[in-house]
Design an enzyme around this catalytic site. Structure first.
Site, PDB file in Angstrom:
ATOM      1  N   ARG A  47      43.909  12.406   0.973  1.00 17.04           N
ATOM      2  CA  ARG A  47      43.189  11.250   1.507  1.00 17.04           C
ATOM      3  C   ARG A  47      43.826  10.721   2.783  1.00 17.04           C
ATOM      4  NH1 ARG A  47      40.812   9.600  -3.688  1.00 17.04           N
ATOM      5  NH2 ARG A  47      39.229   8.013  -3.351  1.00 17.04           N
ATOM      6  N   ARG A  76      34.649   0.323 -13.955  1.00 17.77           N
ATOM      7  CA  ARG A  76      35.773   0.474 -13.028  1.00 17.77           C
ATOM      8  C   ARG A  76      35.914  -0.808 -12.223  1.00 17.77           C
ATOM      9  NH1 ARG A  76      35.890   6.136  -9.822  1.00 17.77           N
ATOM     10  NH2 ARG A  76      36.999   4.800  -8.353  1.00 17.77           N
ATOM     11  N   ARG A 103      26.435   2.909 -10.420  1.00 11.97           N
ATOM     12  CA  ARG A 103      27.552   3.341 -11.259  1.00 11.97           C
ATOM     13  C   ARG A 103      28.216   2.148 -11.941  1.00 11.97           C
ATOM     14  NH1 ARG A 103      32.025   7.063  -8.476  1.00 11.97           N
ATOM     15  NH2 ARG A 103      33.175   5.201  -7.969  1.00 11.97           N
ATOM     16  N   LYS A 146      31.781  13.607  -5.645  1.00  7.38           N
ATOM     17  CA  LYS A 146      32.855  14.590  -5.798  1.00  7.38           C
ATOM     18  C   LYS A 146      33.098  14.924  -7.270  1.00  7.38           C
ATOM     19  CE  LYS A 146      36.071  12.119  -3.679  1.00  7.38           C
ATOM     20  NZ  LYS A 146      35.414  10.883  -3.238  1.00  7.38           N
ATOM     21  N   ARG A 192      37.628   0.039  -0.423  1.00  6.62           N
ATOM     22  CA  ARG A 192      37.745   1.504  -0.549  1.00  6.62           C
ATOM     23  C   ARG A 192      37.041   2.199   0.611  1.00  6.62           C
ATOM     24  NH1 ARG A 192      35.248   1.885  -6.048  1.00  6.62           N
ATOM     25  NH2 ARG A 192      35.018   4.120  -5.663  1.00  6.62           N
TER      26      ARG A 192
HETATM   27  P1  ADP Z   1      36.503   7.291  -5.383  1.00  7.19           P
HETATM   28  O1  ADP Z   1      35.332   7.028  -6.262  1.00  7.19           O
HETATM   29  O2  ADP Z   1      36.788   6.149  -4.453  1.00  7.19           O
HETATM   30  O3  ADP Z   1      36.442   8.619  -4.692  1.00  7.19           O
HETATM   31  P2  ADP Z   1      38.911   8.057  -6.974  1.00  7.19           P
HETATM   32  O4  ADP Z   1      38.668   8.105  -8.415  1.00  7.19           O
HETATM   33  O5  ADP Z   1      39.096   9.354  -6.266  1.00  7.19           O
HETATM   34  O6  ADP Z   1      37.733   7.189  -6.355  1.00  7.19           O
HETATM   35  O7  ADP Z   1      40.196   7.140  -6.635  1.00  7.19           O
HETATM   36  C1  ADP Z   1      40.309   5.836  -7.131  1.00  7.19           C
HETATM   37  C2  ADP Z   1      41.499   5.132  -6.492  1.00  7.19           C
HETATM   38  O8  ADP Z   1      42.708   5.840  -6.802  1.00  7.19           O
HETATM   39  C3  ADP Z   1      41.475   5.053  -4.976  1.00  7.19           C
HETATM   40  O9  ADP Z   1      40.707   3.962  -4.493  1.00  7.19           O
HETATM   41  C4  ADP Z   1      42.968   4.886  -4.666  1.00  7.19           C
HETATM   42  O10 ADP Z   1      43.400   3.578  -4.942  1.00  7.19           O
HETATM   43  C5  ADP Z   1      43.613   5.799  -5.696  1.00  7.19           C
HETATM   44  N1  ADP Z   1      43.762   7.176  -5.170  1.00  7.19           N
HETATM   45  C6  ADP Z   1      43.149   8.287  -5.645  1.00  7.19           C
HETATM   46  N2  ADP Z   1      43.501   9.375  -4.951  1.00  7.19           N
HETATM   47  C7  ADP Z   1      44.351   8.936  -3.982  1.00  7.19           C
HETATM   48  C8  ADP Z   1      45.050   9.572  -2.921  1.00  7.19           C
HETATM   49  N3  ADP Z   1      44.920  10.874  -2.710  1.00  7.19           N
HETATM   50  N4  ADP Z   1      45.843   8.803  -2.138  1.00  7.19           N
HETATM   51  C9  ADP Z   1      45.989   7.493  -2.335  1.00  7.19           C
HETATM   52  N5  ADP Z   1      45.340   6.823  -3.308  1.00  7.19           N
HETATM   53  C10 ADP Z   1      44.536   7.533  -4.134  1.00  7.19           C
END
Ligand code: ADP
Length: 219
Positions: A119, A164, A158, A44, A175
């Site tokens: 989400r 991270r 990654r 994404k 996750r």
């Molecule tokens: P990913 O690589 O899992 O897509 P993101 O960078 O989008 O990771 O998100 C990292 C973390 O931030 C998620 O695992 C969650 O803890 C939190 N997070 C991000 N966006 C949301 C959301 N829309 N609702 C709830 N938690 C979120």
């Protein structure tokens, strides 16, 4: 054709032409908002960057915003850091409020690419309501389709490049669980609105991007 029916015919024609014009005016002045959807590691972030560069849309990644808050040790960052480190979702209330604030910080945006949001179904419904209050809506949801084996492989890669904390194996597992228990229900939500487009997320980055552009170009 008799005179009366000719009149009706012409009226209908001009109405159609006017309707067409009105539609175009609406189309060009309306914001274009897309959701880029997919499990952790679907690409994404990579594809959002390419989309915003081409279409000059405003990118909103809730993950990036949370990480910035954590880095800057803001009160919000302190509240969410342990949840994020564990790979759990942040509660809807907090996430929705943060998202709305971010949209409001960009009043001149031509449109948004939402990445990592919504989400949950509650987030999706809140986003619909919020955008409707601004006279706009989600144009399309583009879901990057990637199977679980490929996701695990990508995140392992990654992990070598970034640090991270939530990319560690057990956190990543959490996750993925959050994705399959909560986030995946967002797909039928948008499918019911006829807004969902699935794109194969495996293969060459530029080929995937070309497929995404085909969807965006329909608008
Ligand atoms: P990913 O690589 O899992 O897509 P993101 O960078 O989008 O990771 O998100 C990292 C973390 O931030 C998620 O695992 C969650 O803890 C939190 N997070 C991000 N966006 C949301 C959301 N829309 N609702 C709830 N938690 C979120």
């Amino acid at each position: 054709m008799g005179f009366e029916s000719l009149q009706v015919h012409n009226q209908l024609k001009s109405l159609a032409a006017y309707g067409g014009k009105a539609f175009n005016i609406l189309k060009t002045t309306q914001m274009l908002n897309f959701v880029l959807f997919g499990p952790p590691g679907a690409g994404k972030g990579t594809q959002s960057e390419k989309l915003i560069a081409l279409y000059q849309l405003q990118h909103i990644s809730t993950g990036d915003i949370f990480r910035a808050h954590i880095k800057n040790q803001t009160p919000l960052g302190q509240k969410v850091s342990s949840l994020i480190a564990e790979g759990q979702l942040v509660p809807d209330e907090i996430t929705i409020a943060m998202l709305e604030e971010e949209v409001d910080r960009n009043p001149d945006a031509k449109g948004f690419i939402f990445d990592g949001f919504p989400r949950t179904v509650a987030q999706a419904a809140a986003l619909d309501e919020f955008l409707a209050s601004k006279g706009t809506a989600i144009a399309a949801v583009i879901a990057l389709d990637v199977d679980q084996d490929e996701l695990t492989k990508r995140i392992a890669e990654r992990q070598k490049l970034t640090n991270r904390v939530d990319d560690q194996a057990d956190k990543l597992q959490k996750r993925i669980e959050e994705y399959f228990s909560k986030t995946i229900h967002v797909l039928p939500y948008y499918e019911a609105q006829h807004k969902l487009s699935k794109v194969n997320g495996i293969g060459n980055i530029d080929d995937i991007f070309a497929e995404l552009c085909k969807v965006v170009d329909q608008f």
